[in-house]
Design a protein around this motif. Structure first.
Motif, PDB file in Angstrom:
ATOM      1  N   ARG A 126       0.831  -1.208   0.000  1.00 35.33           N
ATOM      2  CA  ARG A 126       0.000   0.000   0.000  1.00 35.33           C
ATOM      3  C   ARG A 126       0.866   1.258   0.000  1.00 35.33           C
ATOM      4  N   VAL A 127       1.954   1.229   0.768  1.00 35.32           N
ATOM      5  CA  VAL A 127       2.863   2.377   0.809  1.00 35.32           C
ATOM      6  C   VAL A 127       3.440   2.635  -0.585  1.00 35.32           C
ATOM      7  N   LEU A 128       3.842   1.569  -1.262  1.00 32.63           N
ATOM      8  CA  LEU A 128       4.424   1.714  -2.595  1.00 32.63           C
ATOM      9  C   LEU A 128       3.398   2.238  -3.602  1.00 32.63           C
ATOM     10  N   THR A 129       2.178   1.707  -3.560  1.00 34.60           N
ATOM     11  CA  THR A 129       1.161   2.170  -4.505  1.00 34.60           C
ATOM     12  C   THR A 129       0.759   3.617  -4.210  1.00 34.60           C
ATOM     13  N   ASN A 130       0.750   3.988  -2.938  1.00 39.63           N
ATOM     14  CA  ASN A 130       0.430   5.378  -2.593  1.00 39.63           C
ATOM     15  C   ASN A 130       1.486   6.333  -3.131  1.00 39.63           C
ATOM     16  N   GLU A 131       2.752   5.907  -3.085  1.00 40.32           N
ATOM     17  CA  GLU A 131       3.823   6.755  -3.616  1.00 40.32           C
ATOM     18  C   GLU A 131       3.656   6.958  -5.129  1.00 40.32           C
ATOM     19  N   LYS A 132       3.322   5.869  -5.827  1.00 44.85           N
ATOM     20  CA  LYS A 132       3.102   5.977  -7.275  1.00 44.85           C
ATOM     21  C   LYS A 132       1.946   6.915  -7.582  1.00 44.85           C
ATOM     22  N   ALA A 133       0.857   6.756  -6.849  1.00 44.65           N
ATOM     23  CA  ALA A 133      -0.316   7.602  -7.067  1.00 44.65           C
ATOM     24  C   ALA A 133       0.018   9.060  -6.766  1.00 44.65           C
ATOM     25  N   HIS A 134       0.788   9.289  -5.719  1.00 49.39           N
ATOM     26  CA  HIS A 134       1.162  10.650  -5.341  1.00 49.39           C
ATOM     27  C   HIS A 134       1.977  11.300  -6.451  1.00 49.39           C
ATOM     28  N   GLU A 135       2.953  10.570  -6.993  1.00 47.70           N
ATOM     29  CA  GLU A 135       3.771  11.117  -8.076  1.00 47.70           C
ATOM     30  C   GLU A 135       2.918  11.448  -9.296  1.00 47.70           C
ATOM     31  N   ARG A 136       1.983  10.558  -9.628  1.00 47.60           N
ATOM     32  CA  ARG A 136       1.113  10.793 -10.772  1.00 47.60           C
ATOM     33  C   ARG A 136       0.232  12.015 -10.531  1.00 47.60           C
ATOM     34  N   ASN A 137      -0.328  12.121  -9.331  1.00 41.32           N
ATOM     35  CA  ASN A 137      -1.208  13.245  -9.013  1.00 41.32           C
ATOM     36  C   ASN A 137      -0.465  14.563  -9.055  1.00 41.32           C
ATOM     37  N   VAL A 138       0.770  14.580  -8.561  1.00 41.60           N
ATOM     38  CA  VAL A 138       1.562  15.803  -8.587  1.00 41.60           C
ATOM     39  C   VAL A 138       1.827  16.228 -10.031  1.00 41.60           C
ATOM     40  N   ALA A 139       2.132  15.257 -10.884  1.00 44.20           N
ATOM     41  CA  ALA A 139       2.399  15.568 -12.291  1.00 44.20           C
ATOM     42  C   ALA A 139       1.153  16.118 -12.974  1.00 44.20           C
ATOM     43  N   VAL A 140       0.004  15.514 -12.710  1.00 40.72           N
ATOM     44  CA  VAL A 140      -1.249  15.972 -13.332  1.00 40.72           C
ATOM     45  C   VAL A 140      -1.594  17.371 -12.849  1.00 40.72           C
ATOM     46  N   LYS A 141      -1.446  17.627 -11.555  1.00 41.20           N
ATOM     47  CA  LYS A 141      -1.756  18.957 -11.024  1.00 41.20           C
ATOM     48  C   LYS A 141      -0.823  20.016 -11.589  1.00 41.20           C
ATOM     49  N   SER A 142       0.441  19.662 -11.768  1.00 47.20           N
ATOM     50  CA  SER A 142       1.395  20.598 -12.342  1.00 47.20           C
ATOM     51  C   SER A 142       1.008  20.936 -13.777  1.00 47.20           C
ATOM     52  N   ARG A 143       0.592  19.917 -14.545  1.00 45.80           N
ATOM     53  CA  ARG A 143       0.158  20.127 -15.917  1.00 45.80           C
ATOM     54  C   ARG A 143      -1.070  21.040 -15.955  1.00 45.80           C
ATOM     55  N   LEU A 144      -1.975  20.856 -14.994  1.00 44.16           N
ATOM     56  CA  LEU A 144      -3.174  21.697 -14.920  1.00 44.16           C
ATOM     57  C   LEU A 144      -2.802  23.152 -14.655  1.00 44.16           C
ATOM     58  N   LYS A 145      -1.910  23.356 -13.703  1.00 45.69           N
ATOM     59  CA  LYS A 145      -1.504  24.720 -13.365  1.00 45.69           C
ATOM     60  C   LYS A 145      -0.881  25.417 -14.565  1.00 45.69           C
ATOM     61  N   THR A 146      -0.062  24.682 -15.321  1.00 43.50           N
ATOM     62  CA  THR A 146       0.573  25.253 -16.507  1.00 43.50           C
ATOM     63  C   THR A 146      -0.472  25.622 -17.549  1.00 43.50           C
ATOM     64  N   ALA A 147      -1.449  24.746 -17.748  1.00 38.97           N
ATOM     65  CA  ALA A 147      -2.486  25.009 -18.748  1.00 38.97           C
ATOM     66  C   ALA A 147      -3.316  26.232 -18.368  1.00 38.97           C
ATOM     67  N   VAL A 148      -3.683  26.327 -17.103  1.00 39.85           N
ATOM     68  CA  VAL A 148      -4.468  27.479 -16.641  1.00 39.85           C
ATOM     69  C   VAL A 148      -3.647  28.758 -16.793  1.00 39.85           C
ATOM     70  N   LYS A 149      -2.354  28.665 -16.482  1.00 45.56           N
ATOM     71  CA  LYS A 149      -1.492  29.835 -16.588  1.00 45.56           C
ATOM     72  C   LYS A 149      -1.395  30.311 -18.037  1.00 45.56           C
TER      73      LYS A 149
END
Length: 86
Positions: free
Chosen positions: A10-33
């Protein structure tokens, strides 16, 4: 780290999900900007093109569970209002 095998996984899968979520949020911020920059420079056509891309990314983030659907709707609505004021 946890002692239980399931918890270790679970710890490992949470880390993967966290990395993916951070990347998606960063992409969103760039698009909005990018949309905001077009709006600030009074480029309506460019803003519309960037808005379409941004709206698509927001919808994808909702489908992946990164952000809530109402948050995406609010962001799209606010950007559309700003574009229509040009």
């Amino acid at each position: 780290m946890a002692n239980i095998k399931q918890q270790k996984k679970r710890v490992l899968t949470n880390e993967k999900a966290h990395e993916r979520n951070v990347a998606v949020k960063s992409r969103l911020k760039t698009a909005v900007k990018k949309v905001r920059e077009c709006i600030d420079s009074n480029e309506k056509e460019a803003a519309l093109v960037e808005y379409r891309n941004c709206a698509r990314l927001l919808d994808k983030a909702v489908s992946k569970g990164v952000i809530h659907k109402n948050q995406a709707a609010d962001r799209k609505s606010n950007l559309a209002l700003a574009i229509n004021k040009l």
